[in-house]
Motif scaffolding. Structure first.
Motif, mmCIF file in Angstrom:
data_model
loop_
_atom_site.group_PDB
_atom_site.id
_atom_site.type_symbol
_atom_site.label_atom_id
_atom_site.label_comp_id
_atom_site.label_asym_id
_atom_site.label_seq_id
_atom_site.Cartn_x
_atom_site.Cartn_y
_atom_site.Cartn_z
ATOM 1 N N GLY A 276 9.566 -15.035 -7.583
ATOM 2 C CA GLY A 276 10.054 -13.669 -7.524
ATOM 3 C C GLY A 276 10.275 -13.170 -6.117
ATOM 4 N N GLU B 151 13.802 -15.705 -5.044
ATOM 5 C CA GLU B 151 15.083 -15.555 -5.747
ATOM 6 C C GLU B 151 15.961 -14.451 -5.145
ATOM 7 O OE1 GLU B 151 17.966 -16.474 -8.545
ATOM 8 O OE2 GLU B 151 15.980 -17.401 -8.716
ATOM 9 N N GLY C 278 7.220 -16.528 -16.199
ATOM 10 C CA GLY C 278 7.783 -16.873 -14.903
ATOM 11 C C GLY C 278 6.880 -17.750 -14.068
ATOM 12 N N GLY D 289 7.404 -9.207 -13.453
ATOM 13 C CA GLY D 289 7.950 -9.398 -12.117
ATOM 14 C C GLY D 289 9.184 -8.530 -11.913
ATOM 15 N N GLY E 247 12.110 -9.215 -10.659
ATOM 16 C CA GLY E 247 13.361 -9.835 -11.069
ATOM 17 C C GLY E 247 13.539 -9.893 -12.567
ATOM 18 N N THR E 248 12.489 -10.289 -13.282
ATOM 19 C CA THR E 248 12.584 -10.375 -14.744
ATOM 20 C C THR E 248 12.781 -8.995 -15.346
ATOM 21 O OG1 THR E 248 11.098 -12.292 -14.670
ATOM 22 C CG2 THR E 248 11.482 -11.284 -16.818
ATOM 23 N N GLN F 83 3.050 -6.024 -10.892
ATOM 24 C CA GLN F 83 3.370 -6.088 -12.313
ATOM 25 C C GLN F 83 2.865 -4.874 -13.117
ATOM 26 O OE1 GLN F 83 1.991 -10.077 -13.200
ATOM 27 N NE2 GLN F 83 3.289 -10.868 -11.553
#
Length: 413
Positions: A12, A15, A252, A318, A320-321, A341
Motif C-alpha cells: 500500500g 503502489e 492485501g 488499506g 488503496g483498497t 486502517q
C-alpha cells in the motif's frame, strides 16, 4: 528531468508511487523507485526501475502483526537508526543525477531520504496517503511505540505535542548521529523535518478530506491510482458469469494471526447471506476451506475491473483498497488491523458506503452482522453515488506539481 520516489513499507506504500512514476514518465520525466526488494515484480510489471532498500519487508510485517516477532519499544531506537543508515545509502546512490526526491512510508526511512536530498541539494517532498499521518487539531496521532499518551490527555494538540516528544526520543538521536557522519547539522524536530511544512496528501477529498483550519499547509492532490488494463483470467470470468455477484474477501499485504479461522469465518458468513465468495490469498495466505463450487481463489488480479463485478469487498482497510472499492461503487466491509486502517473503516461507515468491523479479529457472527449492512440495497445505492464523486487524476495532478516545482527550483538556482 529525473525523480526518485522512495517508499518503505508494504504494498500500500509502494503502489501509489508506481502510479506517480507512470504519470511522470507520461509527462516526459524519468522516474525510479527506491523500495524494499519485495516489490521488484510489481515495479517490473510497470517497467519502473527499482533501487532496493535492504532486506524484504514482508517478514517484518508478518512478525509484527501475527506476534511471532513482536516489535517492542525496547531496541526500536537502534532499529530505526539502522533503517536510517540503510535507507540513506540506497537513496543517496539512487538519487545521483536526480532533480527531486519524493518520500513516504516509515518515518526513519523518510528522514534518511530527506537527508540524502539535502546533501545533494535537490528538493524533497513528503507524501501521506491519509490525513491522520499529519498533525492536525481535528484528529489524534496514530498510536506509536514508545511512551503511551496519558489517559487524561484528550486534546488533539496536546496529543500531537506528546507525539513529537516521543518521536524525538525514539528517532531523533539516531537520525542526528547518522547526519553527523555525513557532514550534516543536527535537527531538533524529527517529525517536522520529515514531514516539512508543506506535505502532500495523496487521498481523495471525498473519501478523506483535509480539514481546515490546520497549521500545516497541506497540498491534497487526490489519490494516486495506476490505470490497470489487465484482463481478468478466463477461469475467473467463468466463475463470475456462473452466478450472482460474489463477495470478495482479501487482506492485501497484511498477514493475519489465524488465517485458517479467518477464512472459515469469512466464507461461512458470506454463504449465510446467500452469496458466493472470492478469496484472495495475499500476505495473509487466505485459502479456500473446501471444494464447493460457490467459492473461487484469486491471486494477483486487476481490482479496478474485479470490484465492479462483486456484491461487496471485505478487506483490511488499506488506503488503496478502500479507494479502489469506492471508485468501483462496491459496498465495503472493513476489518481494520493496524495503522491507518481504523481511520478508513470509520470513513466507510460515515459515508454510508459499507460497514466497519469492530476490531481486527473477525468471527462468523461479527462478519455476518456487518455483511448484512453492506449488502443492503441502500448501501449499494450510496456506494454507487459516492463512486461518481471520486477523482481519478490524483497522480497526474501530483506529477505536474512536482515537475513545476523542479522547474522553479532550477530557475531559482
Amino acid at each position: 528531468m529525473r525523480v526518485l520516489l522512495m517508499s518503505y513499507g508494504s504494498r500500500g506504500d509502494i503502489e501509489p508511487m508506481t502510479a506517480l512514476a507512470v504519470q511522470l514518465r507520461a509527462l516526459g520525466a524519468e522516474a525510479r523507485v527506491c523500495a524494499p526488494p519485495d516489490f521488484a515484480e510489481l515495479l517490473d510489471d510497470a517497467d519502473i526501475p527499482l533501487a532496493p532498500i535492504g532486506r524484504p519487508v514482508r517478514p517484518m510485517v508478518k512478525g509484527a502483526v501475527t506476534g511471532t516477532a513482536p516489535m517492542p519499544a525496547e531496541g526500536l531506537s537502534q532499529r530505526a537508526a539502522a533503517l536510517v543508515a540503510t535507507t540513506y545509502d540506497a537513496v543517496a546512490a539512487a538519487a545521483e543525477g536526480c532533480d527531486a526526491v519524493v518520500a513516504t512510508g516509515l518515518l526513519p526511512a523518510a528522514a534518511a531520504a530527506r537527508s540524502a536530498a539535502e546533501n545533494l541539494g535537490i528538493p524533497y517532498v513528503f507524501v501521506a496517503y491519509f490525513p491522520s499521518y499529519l498533525p492536525s487539531p481535528h484528529h489524534p496521532p496514530l498510536p506509536r511505540p514508545g511512551s503511551p499518551s496519558p489517559a487524561e490527555a484528550t486534546d488533539n494538540r496536546v496529543l500531537w505535542d506528546l507525539d513529537l516528544e516521543n518521536m524525538n526520543a525514539l528517532f531523533g538521536t539516531g537520525l542526528n548521529a547518522h547526519r553527523a557522519t555525513i557532514g550534516l547539522p543536527p535537527v531538533d524536530n524529527f517529525r517536522d523535518y520529515v514531514l516539512t511544512d508543506q506535505p502532500w496528501l495523496a487521498a481523495d477529498p471525498t473519501l478523506s478530506p483535509w480539514l481546515q483550519p490546520a497549521e500545516l499547509d497541506v497540498v491534497q492532490t487526490g489519490a494516486w491510482l495506476r490505470p490497470d488494463e489487465r484482463p481478468l483470467l478466463a477461469e475467473l470470468e467463468a466463475f463470475l458469469d456462473a452466478g450472482t455477484p460474489p463477495v470478495h474477501v482479501g487482506f492485501g499485504s497484511i498477514p493475519m494471526r489465524d488465517a485458517q479461522n479467518v477464512a472459515q469465518a469469512a466464507i461461512e458468513a458470506v454463504r449465510a447471506q446467500g452469496r458466493r465468495a472470492l478469496v484472495s490469498g495475499g500476505w495473509a495466505d487466505l485459502a479456500l476451506i473446501d471444494d464447493q463450487d460457490d467459492c473461487f481463489a484469486v491471486g494477483e488480479v486487476n481490482h479496478h475491473a474485479l470490484f465492479r463485478r462483486v456484491a461487496a469487498v471485505v478487506h483490511h482497510g488499506g488506503a488503496g483498497t478502500t479507494t479502489t472499492a469506492a471508485l468501483a461503487g462496491a459496498p465495503q466491509v472493513v476489518v481494520p488491523q493496524i495503522a491507518d486502517q481504523p481511520y478508513w473503516a470509520g470513513r466507510v461507515a460515515e459515508l454510508g458506503i459499507g460497514a466497519a468491523h469492530g476490531g481486527p479479529t473477525p468471527t462468523f457472527e461479527s462478519l455476518s452482522a456487518v455483511l448484512r449492512t453492506a449488502l443492503t440495497p441502500e448501501t449499494r445505492a450510496r456506494a454507487r453515488a459516492v463512486a461518481d464523486m471520486i477523482s481519478t487524476d490524483g497522480a497526474t495532478v501530483a506529477a505536474k506539481l512536482l515537475l513545476d516545482a523542479v522547474s522553479q527550483n532550477h530557475t531559482g538556482s
